[in-house]
Design an enzyme around this catalytic site. Structure first.
Site, mmCIF file in Angstrom:
data_model
loop_
_atom_site.group_PDB
_atom_site.id
_atom_site.type_symbol
_atom_site.label_atom_id
_atom_site.label_comp_id
_atom_site.label_asym_id
_atom_site.label_seq_id
_atom_site.Cartn_x
_atom_site.Cartn_y
_atom_site.Cartn_z
ATOM 1 N N CYS A 188 0.826 -1.210 0.000
ATOM 2 C CA CYS A 188 0.000 0.000 0.000
ATOM 3 C C CYS A 188 0.865 1.267 0.000
ATOM 4 O O CYS A 188 1.541 1.542 -0.981
ATOM 5 C CB CYS A 188 -0.977 -0.040 1.169
ATOM 6 S SG CYS A 188 -2.321 1.170 1.040
ATOM 7 N N HIS A 202 -3.936 -5.245 -0.323
ATOM 8 C CA HIS A 202 -3.639 -5.728 1.026
ATOM 9 C C HIS A 202 -3.696 -7.252 1.054
ATOM 10 O O HIS A 202 -4.752 -7.840 1.308
ATOM 11 C CB HIS A 202 -4.634 -5.143 2.035
ATOM 12 C CG HIS A 202 -4.335 -3.743 2.422
ATOM 13 N ND1 HIS A 202 -3.644 -3.405 3.561
ATOM 14 C CD2 HIS A 202 -4.595 -2.567 1.796
ATOM 15 C CE1 HIS A 202 -3.506 -2.093 3.640
ATOM 16 N NE2 HIS A 202 -4.075 -1.561 2.573
ATOM 17 N N GLU A 215 -2.701 -9.256 3.249
ATOM 18 C CA GLU A 215 -3.026 -9.799 4.568
ATOM 19 C C GLU A 215 -4.522 -9.869 4.796
ATOM 20 O O GLU A 215 -4.985 -10.502 5.749
ATOM 21 C CB GLU A 215 -2.379 -8.946 5.665
ATOM 22 C CG GLU A 215 -3.118 -7.687 6.053
ATOM 23 C CD GLU A 215 -3.055 -6.586 5.011
ATOM 24 O OE1 GLU A 215 -3.814 -5.611 5.129
ATOM 25 O OE2 GLU A 215 -2.241 -6.684 4.070
#
Length: 403
Positions: free
Chosen positions: A285, A369, A371
């Site tokens: 990001c 993202h 994760e």
């Protein structure tokens, strides 16, 4: 009951919350969460779940999140589904907009209801509006600056709110990483959540990763720890010499809020110095955007941004398409990337850049993202890709990218 002069057939409900846009538009609703007001940029998020993770993601600092899913808050809140490192600091969204009123929580993990939790977090919220219309406005005109205000008595100084919304300079040129970063270095040991067990702890690390905290999410650190890393989290303004003195096997550039060029004033020179070491580097990001800046690329403000958990991204290195979580209002200009920097991922919504790698070097980053938290786990393999760069440098056997 019969209607009399003192008992009208119906009564107009007085609005207890307002969203006042910079162009003077006033949207009325019912207030919840913290009282008072906050000025920020309004975006919309299309995720169906994970509102607590979204509202505590430090990347949303300086923003008011409009949820397109109509029913938010039904499962309540808990102490596990937060993403900022220091909840007391309240790094994350300053406002939230919902369509339906929040109901009582109904979930075995629920601790307190969303309204009470919003109050504790200091998040001003509003419900009872047509979020589809607001989303359409953002798609047409871009993400507006606005003031969100909540007053239980319904008394507002609308002229003042309009002036505040119009006067706010917005996110361009704003360094918010310095507002949400860690105050000091720390070691992270928590590993990913397992159903019916909770979080684990990394007791026997096999590598050392230094994570530069521009607004890092907890689940990023958990996934690194879960793959065997001792993770040292350092503040955003930590110098390259100090980081290298920690003898890391890998360096992680975290997500975060604000304008990457503003944060890059102090972060880019550090990243450039770190790249000289040939230590594996992974960015997500804001970290991705600043890596691009460090390599000679440019970033730009997006019209409506990408915020949600259902974004298709293609990984050119594998030819596969993943559904990923997104949260960014700035993007890397792919046309600005210099020779030697390859585009690895691209958004299938609008073709914007979502990943880069430095040719022949153990350096890469992604805009989305991987994760998740919330969202699909299609891109978890990127953490293994990073760990494999570390293992390859040490001559160790590589992990399968997809377990």
């Amino acid at each position: 009951m019969a209607t009399t002069a003192s008992t009208p057939a119906w009564a107009n409900e007085k609005p207890t919350a307002l969203l006042v846009l910079a162009d003077g538009t006033v949207i009325e609703g019912r207030g919840l969460g913290a009282t008072g007001s906050a000025v920020a940029e309004v975006c919309f998020n299309t995720a169906l779940t994970g509102y607590q993770e979204i509202l505590t993601d430090p990347s949303y600092a300086g923003q008011i999140v409009t949820f397109t899913f109509p029913h938010i808050g039904n499962i309540g809140t808990n102490d596990e589904d937060i993403e900022d490192l220091n909840p007391v600091a309240r790094a994350g969204a300053v406002g939230a907009v919902f369509k339906a009123d929040v109901t009582n929580p109904s979930n075995y993990r629920a601790g307190v209801g969303l309204d009470e939790w919003l109050k504790k977090r200091g998040i001003v919220a509003l419900s009872g509006i047509d979020t589809r219309a607001l989303t359409a406005l953002i798609r047409e005109k871009g993400m507006p600056n606005a003031v969100i205000a909540h007053a239980p008595d319904g008394v507002f100084d609308i002229d003042d709110l309009k002036q505040r919304a119009a006067a706010w300079s917005g996110l361009i040129g704003l360094d918010l990483a310095k507002e949400v970063t860690s105050g000091q270095s720390s070691v992270w040991r928590e590993t990913p959540w397992v159903w019916n067990e909770g979080f684990g702890e990394q007791a026997e690390p096999t590598m050392h990763v230094v994570a530069i905290d521009y607004g890092v999410k907890r689940n990023i650190l958990r996934l690194l720890a879960g793959l065997g890393a001792k993770v040292t989290v350092v503040p955003a303004k930590t110098g390259a010499e100090e980081i290298l003195a920690m003898q890391p096997d890998g360096i992680f550039l975290s997500n975060g809020p604000g304008d990457p060029e503003a944060t890059g004033d102090y972060a880019v020179p550090v990243i450039q110095d770190l790249l000289k070491s040939d230590i594996p580097v992974f960015g997500i990001c804001l970290g991705h955007q600043m890596l691009a800046l460090a390599l000679g690329g440019k970033t730009a403000k997006m019209h409506q941004g990408h915020h949600g958990a259902n974004h298709p991204v293609k990984d050119h290195t594998t030819g596969k398409v993943e559904i990923v979580s997104m949260n960014h209002g700035f993007a890397v200009d792919a046309d600005s990337l210099p020779s030697g920097v390859e585009e690895t991922h691209v958004s299938l919504f609008d073709g914007s850049n979502c990943g880069i790698t430095l040719t022949g070097r153990p350096v890469f980053s992604v805009q989305h993202h991987p994760e998740a938290s919330p969202g699909p786990q299609d891109s978890h393999y990127l953490f293994r890709r990073f760990v494999n760069l570390i293992r390859a440098k040490r001559g160790e056997e590589l992990l399968a990218e997809r377990a």
